[in-house]
Design a protein around this motif. Structure first.
Motif, short mmCIF file in Angstrom:
data_model
loop_
_atom_site.label_atom_id
_atom_site.label_comp_id
_atom_site.label_asym_id
_atom_site.label_seq_id
_atom_site.Cartn_x
_atom_site.Cartn_y
_atom_site.Cartn_z
N ILE A 127 -2.53 -4.22 5.06
CA ILE A 127 -3.95 -4.53 4.92
C ILE A 127 -4.73 -3.31 4.44
O ILE A 127 -5.57 -3.41 3.53
CB ILE A 127 -4.52 -5.03 6.27
N ILE A 128 -4.47 -2.14 5.04
CA ILE A 128 -5.18 -0.92 4.66
C ILE A 128 -4.89 -0.55 3.21
O ILE A 128 -5.80 -0.26 2.43
CB ILE A 128 -4.80 0.24 5.60
N SER A 129 -3.60 -0.57 2.84
CA SER A 129 -3.23 -0.22 1.46
C SER A 129 -3.79 -1.24 0.47
O SER A 129 -4.23 -0.88 -0.62
CB SER A 129 -1.70 -0.15 1.33
N GLY A 130 -3.79 -2.52 0.85
CA GLY A 130 -4.35 -3.55 -0.03
C GLY A 130 -5.83 -3.35 -0.27
O GLY A 130 -6.30 -3.50 -1.40
N PHE A 131 -6.56 -2.99 0.77
CA PHE A 131 -8.00 -2.75 0.64
C PHE A 131 -8.26 -1.60 -0.33
O PHE A 131 -9.11 -1.70 -1.22
CB PHE A 131 -8.60 -2.42 2.00
N ILE A 132 -7.50 -0.51 -0.17
CA ILE A 132 -7.68 0.67 -1.03
C ILE A 132 -7.34 0.33 -2.49
O ILE A 132 -8.08 0.69 -3.42
CB ILE A 132 -6.82 1.84 -0.53
N ILE A 169 1.60 -1.95 -6.94
CA ILE A 169 1.38 -2.73 -5.73
C ILE A 169 2.70 -3.19 -5.13
O ILE A 169 2.93 -3.09 -3.92
CB ILE A 169 0.47 -3.93 -6.03
N VAL A 170 3.60 -3.70 -6.00
CA VAL A 170 4.91 -4.17 -5.53
C VAL A 170 5.72 -3.01 -4.96
O VAL A 170 6.36 -3.13 -3.90
CB VAL A 170 5.68 -4.84 -6.68
N ALA A 171 5.68 -1.85 -5.65
CA ALA A 171 6.42 -0.68 -5.18
C ALA A 171 5.90 -0.20 -3.83
O ALA A 171 6.67 0.13 -2.92
CB ALA A 171 6.34 0.45 -6.21
N LEU A 172 4.58 -0.18 -3.70
CA LEU A 172 3.98 0.24 -2.43
C LEU A 172 4.33 -0.74 -1.33
O LEU A 172 4.66 -0.33 -0.20
CB LEU A 172 2.46 0.33 -2.58
N GLY A 173 4.28 -2.03 -1.67
CA GLY A 173 4.64 -3.03 -0.68
C GLY A 173 6.09 -2.90 -0.24
O GLY A 173 6.41 -3.03 0.95
N GLY A 174 6.98 -2.63 -1.21
CA GLY A 174 8.39 -2.43 -0.87
C GLY A 174 8.60 -1.22 0.02
O GLY A 174 9.41 -1.24 0.95
N GLY A 175 7.84 -0.14 -0.28
CA GLY A 175 7.95 1.07 0.54
C GLY A 175 7.50 0.83 1.96
O GLY A 175 8.16 1.26 2.93
N ILE A 176 6.38 0.14 2.11
CA ILE A 176 5.88 -0.17 3.46
C ILE A 176 6.85 -1.10 4.18
O ILE A 176 7.07 -0.98 5.39
CB ILE A 176 4.48 -0.82 3.38
N GLY A 177 7.46 -2.02 3.41
CA GLY A 177 8.41 -2.95 4.01
C GLY A 177 9.63 -2.27 4.61
O GLY A 177 10.28 -2.81 5.51
N LEU A 178 9.95 -1.07 4.13
CA LEU A 178 11.10 -0.32 4.66
C LEU A 178 10.75 0.43 5.94
O LEU A 178 11.65 0.88 6.65
CB LEU A 178 11.61 0.67 3.61
N LEU A 179 9.45 0.58 6.21
CA LEU A 179 9.03 1.31 7.40
C LEU A 179 9.20 0.45 8.65
O LEU A 179 9.03 -0.77 8.61
CB LEU A 179 7.57 1.74 7.27
N LYS A 180 9.54 1.08 9.74
CA LYS A 180 9.65 0.40 11.02
C LYS A 180 8.69 1.07 11.99
O LYS A 180 8.71 2.28 12.15
CB LYS A 180 11.09 0.49 11.55
N THR A 181 7.84 0.28 12.62
CA THR A 181 6.88 0.82 13.58
C THR A 181 7.24 0.35 14.98
O THR A 181 8.02 -0.61 15.15
CB THR A 181 5.44 0.37 13.24
N PRO A 182 6.70 1.00 16.02
CA PRO A 182 6.99 0.58 17.40
C PRO A 182 6.42 -0.79 17.76
O PRO A 182 6.82 -1.38 18.77
CB PRO A 182 6.32 1.68 18.25
N LEU A 183 5.50 -1.29 16.92
CA LEU A 183 4.83 -2.55 17.24
C LEU A 183 5.62 -3.74 16.68
O LEU A 183 5.12 -4.56 15.92
CB LEU A 183 3.41 -2.54 16.67
#
Length: 234
Positions: A127-132, A169-183
């Motif tokens: 959401i944050i990256s999409g807004f920016i 946008i797709v590359a950024l989305g793919g990068g975020i998709g690889l991240l794992k958060t505690p939530l």
């Protein structure tokens, strides 16, 4: 008079412009609307309608828009933009659209995955990256109106820039998709399907309630992701 009625009136009167004035005003209108996404839309549309009427009056007297406004319409637009204050309502609306679209699509994509894993941290990052990204794209497209002349080369440039933006946008989305958060937490297939069906029902009610054709891509994309999620679960 509502904002939608002002826009409709603007569209009707614009047809009375001669080709030269119509091109001049269309560029001016696009630049103003791109630059005023967080301004009060009603005030902006009243201003645009007043300018259109001025151009029509000048046209009736034999004066074209360039002679009336000068050869630097961008400067005129920038001076007008300074007089318009930001609107909290417009900010919330813009942020809500981005929040809703990116959050909705991300949740539906996660629910479509066989793992049944929901990562709230990833959703927030999307959401944050999409807004920016959307904010900078709108600002850049506004500047592009008066920076590049309308030629075949400029149209090709615009297409290439759109492709580049989409790729980023797709590359950024793919990068975020690889991240794992505690939530992160797991949900069952039955719960996933239930959530998807609730989202699809809410999306359908929202779309038919506002009845705006320009929202059709958002509706179709959301419904498509929802159907995909249900089919994968089945």
């Amino acid at each position: 008079m509502r904002t939608s009625e002002l826009i409709e009136k603007n569209n009707e009167l614009r047809q009375l412009l001669n080709p030269e004035n119509k091109q001049f005003y269309s560029d001016f209108l696009v630049y103003m609307r791109f630059k005023t996404v967080i301004k009060d839309s009603f005030t902006v549309e009243i201003l645009l309608l007043e300018i259109l009427n001025d151009i029509l009056d000048a046209q009736d007297e034999g004066t074209n828009a360039v002679q009336y406004f000068g050869k630097n319409p961008k400067q005129v637009a920038d001076e007008l933009l300074v007089t318009l204050s930001n609107s909290w309502q417009a900010m919330l609306y813009f942020g809500g659209i981005i929040f809703g679209c990116y959050g909705l699509y991300t949740i539906l994509l996660m629910l479509a995955m066989p793992t049944g894993m929901i990562d709230l941290g990833q959703i927030l990052l999307f959401i944050i990256s999409g807004f920016i990204i959307v904010w900078f794209i709108l600002k850049y497209l506004g500047n592009l109106v008066y920076q590049v002349k309308r030629t075949i080369k400029s149209n090709i440039l615009r297409i290439l820039l759109m492709i580049l933006s989409f790729t980023m946008i797709v590359a950024l989305g793919g990068g975020i998709g690889l991240l794992k958060t505690p939530l992160r937490f797991l949900i069952s297939s039955q719960v996933s399907m239930g959530i998807v069906m609730i989202i699809m029902a809410a999306l359908t009610i929202w779309y038919f309630k506002i009845g705006k054709p320009k929202m059709l891509p958002i509706y179709v994309t959301g419904m498509g992701l929802g159907i995909l999620g249900i089919l994968l679960r089945l």
